[in-house]
Motif scaffolding. Structure first.
Motif, mmCIF file in Angstrom:
data_model
loop_
_atom_site.group_PDB
_atom_site.id
_atom_site.type_symbol
_atom_site.label_atom_id
_atom_site.label_comp_id
_atom_site.label_asym_id
_atom_site.label_seq_id
_atom_site.Cartn_x
_atom_site.Cartn_y
_atom_site.Cartn_z
ATOM 1 N N ASN A 4 0.856 -1.187 0.000
ATOM 2 C CA ASN A 4 0.000 0.000 0.000
ATOM 3 C C ASN A 4 0.890 1.235 0.000
ATOM 4 O O ASN A 4 1.831 1.328 0.786
ATOM 5 C CB ASN A 4 -0.904 0.041 1.233
ATOM 6 C CG ASN A 4 -1.849 -1.136 1.290
ATOM 7 O OD1 ASN A 4 -2.403 -1.537 0.278
ATOM 8 N ND2 ASN A 4 -2.021 -1.696 2.466
ATOM 9 N N GLN A 14 3.491 7.065 2.617
ATOM 10 C CA GLN A 14 3.465 5.906 3.509
ATOM 11 C C GLN A 14 3.652 4.690 2.617
ATOM 12 O O GLN A 14 2.970 4.531 1.606
ATOM 13 C CB GLN A 14 2.141 5.798 4.243
ATOM 14 C CG GLN A 14 2.085 4.581 5.142
ATOM 15 C CD GLN A 14 0.763 4.474 5.880
ATOM 16 O OE1 GLN A 14 0.060 5.438 6.064
ATOM 17 N NE2 GLN A 14 0.440 3.279 6.286
ATOM 18 N N TRP A 15 4.587 3.844 2.979
ATOM 19 C CA TRP A 15 4.920 2.653 2.205
ATOM 20 C C TRP A 15 4.686 1.472 3.148
ATOM 21 O O TRP A 15 5.427 1.260 4.083
ATOM 22 C CB TRP A 15 6.379 2.736 1.759
ATOM 23 C CG TRP A 15 6.927 1.588 0.986
ATOM 24 C CD1 TRP A 15 7.406 0.421 1.496
ATOM 25 C CD2 TRP A 15 7.092 1.498 -0.429
ATOM 26 N NE1 TRP A 15 7.859 -0.383 0.495
ATOM 27 C CE2 TRP A 15 7.677 0.266 -0.703
ATOM 28 C CE3 TRP A 15 6.796 2.354 -1.474
ATOM 29 C CZ2 TRP A 15 7.979 -0.138 -2.003
ATOM 30 C CZ3 TRP A 15 7.102 1.947 -2.763
ATOM 31 C CH2 TRP A 15 7.682 0.717 -3.015
ATOM 32 N N GLN A 16 3.638 0.738 2.923
ATOM 33 C CA GLN A 16 3.248 -0.329 3.840
ATOM 34 C C GLN A 16 3.286 -1.667 3.110
ATOM 35 O O GLN A 16 2.636 -1.848 2.087
ATOM 36 C CB GLN A 16 1.845 -0.069 4.370
ATOM 37 C CG GLN A 16 1.381 -1.083 5.391
ATOM 38 C CD GLN A 16 -0.037 -0.800 5.817
ATOM 39 O OE1 GLN A 16 -0.961 -0.914 5.027
ATOM 40 N NE2 GLN A 16 -0.202 -0.412 7.072
ATOM 41 N N ILE A 27 2.582 -6.584 9.357
ATOM 42 C CA ILE A 27 2.465 -5.293 8.683
ATOM 43 C C ILE A 27 3.716 -4.478 8.960
ATOM 44 O O ILE A 27 4.091 -4.278 10.116
ATOM 45 C CB ILE A 27 1.212 -4.532 9.154
ATOM 46 C CG1 ILE A 27 -0.042 -5.358 8.841
ATOM 47 C CG2 ILE A 27 1.148 -3.158 8.515
ATOM 48 C CD1 ILE A 27 -1.312 -4.783 9.405
ATOM 49 N N ARG A 28 4.367 -4.010 7.886
ATOM 50 C CA ARG A 28 5.568 -3.188 8.006
ATOM 51 C C ARG A 28 5.256 -1.790 7.484
ATOM 52 O O ARG A 28 4.888 -1.619 6.331
ATOM 53 C CB ARG A 28 6.711 -3.776 7.174
ATOM 54 C CG ARG A 28 6.986 -5.251 7.431
ATOM 55 C CD ARG A 28 7.797 -5.455 8.694
ATOM 56 N NE ARG A 28 7.985 -6.855 8.973
ATOM 57 C CZ ARG A 28 9.035 -7.583 8.605
ATOM 58 N NH1 ARG A 28 9.991 -7.022 7.907
ATOM 59 N NH2 ARG A 28 9.116 -8.851 8.925
ATOM 60 N N ASN A 29 5.373 -0.797 8.346
ATOM 61 C CA ASN A 29 5.098 0.596 7.975
ATOM 62 C C ASN A 29 6.409 1.347 7.789
ATOM 63 O O ASN A 29 7.205 1.462 8.724
ATOM 64 C CB ASN A 29 4.268 1.282 9.059
ATOM 65 C CG ASN A 29 2.858 0.754 9.086
ATOM 66 O OD1 ASN A 29 2.159 0.798 8.084
ATOM 67 N ND2 ASN A 29 2.430 0.236 10.233
ATOM 68 N N TYR A 30 6.623 1.828 6.576
ATOM 69 C CA TYR A 30 7.821 2.574 6.231
ATOM 70 C C TYR A 30 7.414 3.923 5.640
ATOM 71 O O TYR A 30 6.249 4.157 5.354
ATOM 72 C CB TYR A 30 8.661 1.809 5.207
ATOM 73 C CG TYR A 30 9.021 0.395 5.606
ATOM 74 C CD1 TYR A 30 9.614 0.111 6.834
ATOM 75 C CD2 TYR A 30 8.781 -0.664 4.746
ATOM 76 C CE1 TYR A 30 9.954 -1.190 7.189
ATOM 77 C CE2 TYR A 30 9.119 -1.965 5.091
ATOM 78 C CZ TYR A 30 9.707 -2.223 6.309
ATOM 79 O OH TYR A 30 10.040 -3.505 6.653
ATOM 80 N N ILE A 31 8.421 4.766 5.415
ATOM 81 C CA ILE A 31 8.205 6.046 4.756
ATOM 82 C C ILE A 31 9.042 6.058 3.476
ATOM 83 O O ILE A 31 10.240 5.769 3.504
ATOM 84 C CB ILE A 31 8.637 7.230 5.655
ATOM 85 C CG1 ILE A 31 7.880 7.220 6.975
ATOM 86 C CG2 ILE A 31 8.455 8.559 4.927
ATOM 87 C CD1 ILE A 31 6.394 7.445 6.864
ATOM 88 N N GLU A 45 12.997 2.835 7.010
ATOM 89 C CA GLU A 45 12.341 1.791 7.801
ATOM 90 C C GLU A 45 12.044 2.258 9.223
ATOM 91 O O GLU A 45 11.514 1.500 10.027
ATOM 92 C CB GLU A 45 13.184 0.517 7.806
ATOM 93 C CG GLU A 45 13.257 -0.126 6.438
ATOM 94 C CD GLU A 45 13.820 -1.528 6.479
ATOM 95 O OE1 GLU A 45 14.246 -2.008 7.562
ATOM 96 O OE2 GLU A 45 13.824 -2.177 5.414
ATOM 97 N N GLN A 46 12.401 3.493 9.539
ATOM 98 C CA GLN A 46 12.137 4.122 10.831
ATOM 99 C C GLN A 46 12.831 3.412 11.990
ATOM 100 O O GLN A 46 12.352 3.405 13.114
ATOM 101 C CB GLN A 46 10.628 4.254 11.072
ATOM 102 C CG GLN A 46 9.944 5.020 9.947
ATOM 103 C CD GLN A 46 8.489 5.213 10.187
ATOM 104 O OE1 GLN A 46 8.121 6.108 10.945
ATOM 105 N NE2 GLN A 46 7.663 4.399 9.543
#
Length: 78
Positions: A4, A14-16, A27-31, A45-46
């Motif tokens: 997503n 937002q790069w999910q 679920i991996r939430n990145y920017i 990857e924060q």
């Protein structure tokens, strides 16, 4: 696996990434950040890890090493 992408600002998204199996979901939430260079981005990857990406023909390409494996990755949303 699912990807997503949602725009946050002019140069950030937002790069999910969602990894799924029958019983679990990771679920991996990145920017995703646009750099000053054309067609070049960074995935943050924060957690101090930054991955370079290049956009070519609406696909993202990256090369990075993890656990002594060199990965050549192509991301495309279809």
């Amino acid at each position: 696996m699912a990807l997503n992408i949602e725009q946050i600002s002019y140069s950030c998204y937002q790069w999910q990434i969602i990894y799924s199996s029958d019983s679990t979901q990771d679920i991996r939430n990145y920017i995703l950040k646009k750099t000053s260079r054309d067609n070049q981005y960074i995935i943050d990857e924060q957690n101090t890890i930054l991955l370079d990406l290049n956009k070519i023909n609406n696909r993202f390409y990256s090369v990075f090493e993890i656990n002594n494996y060199l990965l050549f990755v192509e991301y495309r949303l279809s």
